[in-house]
Scaffold this motif. Structure first.
Motif, PDB file in Angstrom:
ATOM      1  N   ILE A   1       0.823  -1.209   0.000  1.00  0.00           N
ATOM      2  CA  ILE A   1       0.000   0.000   0.000  1.00  0.00           C
ATOM      3  C   ILE A   1       0.860   1.264   0.000  1.00  0.00           C
ATOM      4  O   ILE A   1       0.375   2.359   0.295  1.00  0.00           O
ATOM      5  CB  ILE A   1      -0.967   0.020   1.213  1.00  0.00           C
ATOM      6  CG1 ILE A   1      -0.187   0.059   2.527  1.00  0.00           C
ATOM      7  CG2 ILE A   1      -1.907  -1.166   1.171  1.00  0.00           C
ATOM      8  CD1 ILE A   1      -1.065   0.206   3.764  1.00  0.00           C
ATOM      9  N   LYS A   2       2.148   1.107  -0.294  1.00  0.00           N
ATOM     10  CA  LYS A   2       3.076   2.232  -0.446  1.00  0.00           C
ATOM     11  C   LYS A   2       3.215   3.040   0.842  1.00  0.00           C
ATOM     12  O   LYS A   2       3.215   4.266   0.835  1.00  0.00           O
ATOM     13  CB  LYS A   2       2.644   3.138  -1.600  1.00  0.00           C
ATOM     14  CG  LYS A   2       2.644   2.434  -2.958  1.00  0.00           C
ATOM     15  CD  LYS A   2       2.268   3.381  -4.085  1.00  0.00           C
ATOM     16  CE  LYS A   2       2.299   2.647  -5.426  1.00  0.00           C
ATOM     17  NZ  LYS A   2       1.964   3.545  -6.551  1.00  0.00           N
ATOM     18  N   ARG A   3       3.382   2.299   1.929  1.00  0.00           N
ATOM     19  CA  ARG A   3       3.679   2.924   3.210  1.00  0.00           C
ATOM     20  C   ARG A   3       5.069   2.550   3.715  1.00  0.00           C
ATOM     21  O   ARG A   3       5.477   2.990   4.781  1.00  0.00           O
ATOM     22  CB  ARG A   3       2.636   2.508   4.260  1.00  0.00           C
ATOM     23  CG  ARG A   3       1.250   3.076   4.039  1.00  0.00           C
ATOM     24  CD  ARG A   3       1.246   4.596   4.195  1.00  0.00           C
ATOM     25  NE  ARG A   3      -0.082   5.154   4.120  1.00  0.00           N
ATOM     26  CZ  ARG A   3      -0.870   5.344   5.170  1.00  0.00           C
ATOM     27  NH1 ARG A   3      -0.448   5.012   6.362  1.00  0.00           N
ATOM     28  NH2 ARG A   3      -2.061   5.868   5.018  1.00  0.00           N
ATOM     29  N   CYS A   4       5.782   1.710   2.998  1.00  0.00           N
ATOM     30  CA  CYS A   4       7.103   1.254   3.406  1.00  0.00           C
ATOM     31  C   CYS A   4       7.887   0.871   2.164  1.00  0.00           C
ATOM     32  O   CYS A   4       7.318   0.360   1.189  1.00  0.00           O
ATOM     33  CB  CYS A   4       6.991   0.072   4.372  1.00  0.00           C
ATOM     34  SG  CYS A   4       8.580  -0.580   4.920  1.00  0.00           S
ATOM     35  N   SER A   5       9.201   1.121   2.184  1.00  0.00           N
ATOM     36  CA  SER A   5      10.052   0.768   1.039  1.00  0.00           C
ATOM     37  C   SER A   5      10.639  -0.621   1.169  1.00  0.00           C
ATOM     38  O   SER A   5      11.504  -1.009   0.370  1.00  0.00           O
ATOM     39  CB  SER A   5      11.183   1.797   0.908  1.00  0.00           C
ATOM     40  OG  SER A   5      11.880   1.943   2.135  1.00  0.00           O
ATOM     41  N   ALA A   6      10.227  -1.407   2.168  1.00  0.00           N
ATOM     42  CA  ALA A   6      10.624  -2.809   2.366  1.00  0.00           C
ATOM     43  C   ALA A   6      12.132  -2.984   2.454  1.00  0.00           C
ATOM     44  O   ALA A   6      12.725  -3.781   1.725  1.00  0.00           O
ATOM     45  CB  ALA A   6      10.037  -3.686   1.268  1.00  0.00           C
ATOM     46  N   PRO A   7      12.808  -2.290   3.375  1.00  0.00           N
ATOM     47  CA  PRO A   7      14.242  -2.528   3.541  1.00  0.00           C
ATOM     48  C   PRO A   7      14.540  -3.917   4.106  1.00  0.00           C
ATOM     49  O   PRO A   7      15.656  -4.412   3.970  1.00  0.00           O
ATOM     50  CB  PRO A   7      14.662  -1.429   4.519  1.00  0.00           C
ATOM     51  CG  PRO A   7      13.426  -1.101   5.283  1.00  0.00           C
ATOM     52  CD  PRO A   7      12.308  -1.275   4.306  1.00  0.00           C
TER      53      PRO A   7
END
Length: 608
Positions: A170-176
């Motif tokens: 949902i485009k709340r985190c860039s998944a590092p």
């Protein structure tokens, strides 16, 4: 008091600075105070006249007084605060520690976590705050995660991920956690967030504006739109969480007494941003003047280490320099830091002091609007008007216009559940009425409103009209035509010949003489307050409508603004709506806009 010879005591009392302690017959410490001149200050409690009821109540319990002479007033203030903190005298204002304030915490990690924290700051990393409440922190955190895609999961969850979670989708985190972003790029986003939280968001906005312009030149319109939305979101967060006003580092204090409720409000500015807003409701058991009470409260606040966000550079308090000087000296002695005092007479300090006073007024009104207070006051209204039952709801109407332009009627509601019930407020745009005919405007608004309420079977118990004999007789005719004369009591409230608050008349329909209540009657004061709120609400609606009708022309119709300046304004603000909400000083920062032109644009945007 029989054993206490006050005259003899005052004759022997020193005129130097010091602390005085008032005791009851059982040696209970009633009150601690400090004085620049002990004899003058203590003598003021025993004047023959001019004392308020609270001071009289304190004096009536005094059995003896002890004093401690100090080298100066600053030392007296330090001793006073120590004694108050130690003994908690019942007639002093007591500032108690509440729950700890919330912060935003940036963890010490290769991919840092930005999270909500409350309590002691034990974890490593960087803290931002404190914030006035948890809602403000969570709202800021929500915006920052949407802006910079920072992770919201704890380290234990982060370490065990093998694929992106829903926050990435949902485009709340860039998944590092799974390598969707490099450590360097994530640190760049962290640095952006850090700069914004430190009040340097303008640098981010200028950078994003440049990227937006480049994307538009390359016809990458989707990317340009994303950057535009990000800039607007940054501006919204900045406007909602902070007040941008240069680089001030100050605390502004305001105090208001409203309907026997005293509210002190503190606004905290750090690096030009409003970072905290707090209400306090002290008891004025000793009956002190408001300015004295404020200085005493501020002194206790800082000297007892209640300023969790540290001492400011400037103290903005509307109090005389001689009143504040002992506090400034005491802080310098205690914390080895010099503070400046301002009465808020110009520039940003004046705006901040005004904000603090307005927030104090709002806090007092909110406090008094509690349910029990509302019930008590409604009972007083019933006693005043000899009503057969306590009214559960009062509705008040007022009219506002300017030479017939944008005539509005307002209806505000005061109920037993929550006092001023803003969800029930209504405005009525008056149409087809001759300019300045307040009688007809009131008749139209009341007819429309009560026709609907009758259908819904949701009638108030008391209808209050801002007006005198003529207005209430006209409204009584409306109620008769709707067959509501036996269900709704109606009353007019008009100012007397002096036009001063407290000298109003109350009018019943067909009465030849008004009701003239005592100015201190609590029921009467409630009616005054509801009338004042109706007037404020009507004025607000009238002004909004007038500004809207006068500012309907688009950006192209602004005088003195050509194509190049229009482009700079749109690039800077993003939309005409954002321009209208900006301050005049913000307009001056747009390239090509002088102070004079900014003032002209501001006036045009606001219909002035």
């Amino acid at each position: 008091m029989a054993e206490f010879d006050i005259a003899a005591f005052l004759q022997t009392l020193s005129q130097r600075a010091g602390v005085y302690r008032m005791y009851a017959a059982d040696d209970e410490l009633l009150y601690v105070g400090k004085a620049k001149n002990l004899r003058n200050r203590v003598s003021s409690y025993f004047r023959a006249r001019g004392l308020n009821s609270k001071t009289v109540a304190l004096v009536s319990r005094i059995h003896h007084i002890d004093v401690t002479v100090t080298a100066n007033e600053a030392e007296a203030l330090l001793l006073e605060q120590t004694l108050i903190k130690q003994h908690k005298p019942p007639y002093n204002i007591l500032l108690k520690d509440g729950k700890s304030y919330p912060f935003l915490h940036l963890s010490d990690h290769e991919f840092p976590l930005l999270a909500y924290r409350r309590g002691k700051r034990k974890k490593d990393g960087q803290y931002f705050g404190p914030y006035p409440n948890s809602g403000a922190v969570r709202e800021a955190l929500n915006y920052l995660q949407r802006l910079f895609l920072l992770r919201s999961c704890e380290d234990s969850y982060f370490r065990h991920r093998s694929r992106p979670c829903l926050q990435y989708e949902i485009k709340r985190c860039s998944a590092p956690c799974v390598g969707k972003i490099s450590a360097a790029d994530y640190q760049r986003d962290i640095q952006h967030a850090r700069l914004f939280l430190q009040g340097k968001s303008r640098e981010l906005i200028e950078l994003l504006q440049q990227e937006m312009e480049q994307a538009a030149a390359q016809l990458a319109f989707e990317r340009a739109a994303e950057l535009r939305d990000q800039v607007e979101m940054l501006r919204r967060v900045q406007e909602k969480q902070f007040v941008d006003a240069a680089q001030g580092d100050a605390d502004a204090w305001g105090i208001v007494e409203w309907q026997a409720i005293i509210c002190i409000h503190r606004l905290t500015f750090r690096q030009g941003r409003l970072t905290s807003s707090q209400n306090f409701y002290p008891d004025n058991k000793a009956g002190e003047q408001l300015d004295e009470l404020l200085v005493e409260f501020v002194s206790q606040f800082y000297l007892a280490d209640h300023a969790v966000d540290g001492l400011p550079r400037d103290l903005i308090v509307d109090a005389a320099a001689e009143q504040m000087e002992p506090l400034l000296q005491a802080i310098q002695l205690q914390a080895q830091k010099k503070l400046n005092h301002s009465r808020g007479t110009r520039g940003s300090a004046r705006q901040w002091l005004h904000m603090a006073a307005e927030n104090a007024r709002t806090g007092a009104q909110t406090k008094i609007s509690g349910r029990q207070a509302a019930l008590n006051k409604l009972e007083k209204v019933a006693d005043l008007l000899t009503l057969p039952a306590v009214p559960k709801r009062i509705e008040c109407f007022d009219i506002s216009h300017s030479k017939g332009e944008a005539t509005y009627a307002s209806c505000v509601v005061y109920g037993e559940e929550e006092g001023l019930t803003k969800s029930r407020y209504r405005r009525f745009a008056i149409k087809g009425v001759a300019a300045g005919d307040d009688y007809a405007a009131l008749e139209q608004a009341v007819t429309r409103h009560f026709t609907r309420l009758k259908e819904q079977q949701d009638l108030p118990d008391l209808l209050l009209i801002d007006g005198g004999k003529g207005q209430i007789n006209r409204i009584a005719d409306v109620l008769n035509s709707l067959q509501l004369q036996d269900e709704v009591a109606a009353l007019g409230i008009s100012k007397g010949e002096t036009r001063k608050s407290g000298w109003e008349f109350l009018w019943e329909a067909d009465a030849t003489r008004p009701i003239m209540p005592d100015a201190h009657d609590e029921g009467f004061r409630l009616l005054q307050m509801v009338r004042d709120e109706a007037h404020r609400f009507a004025i607000t609606g009238h002004r909004k409508e007038r500004a809207r009708s006068r500012g309907e022309s688009g950006l192209e119709k602004l005088q003195g603004v050509g194509p190049k300046r229009r482009r700079e304004l749109l690039l800077y603000f993003g939309s005409l709506k954002n321009m209208r909400s900006a301050r005049r000083e913000e307009l001056e920062k747009v390239p090509g806009i002088s102070k004079k032109l900014a003032a002209q644009i501001f006036a045009q945007l606001h219909g002035e």
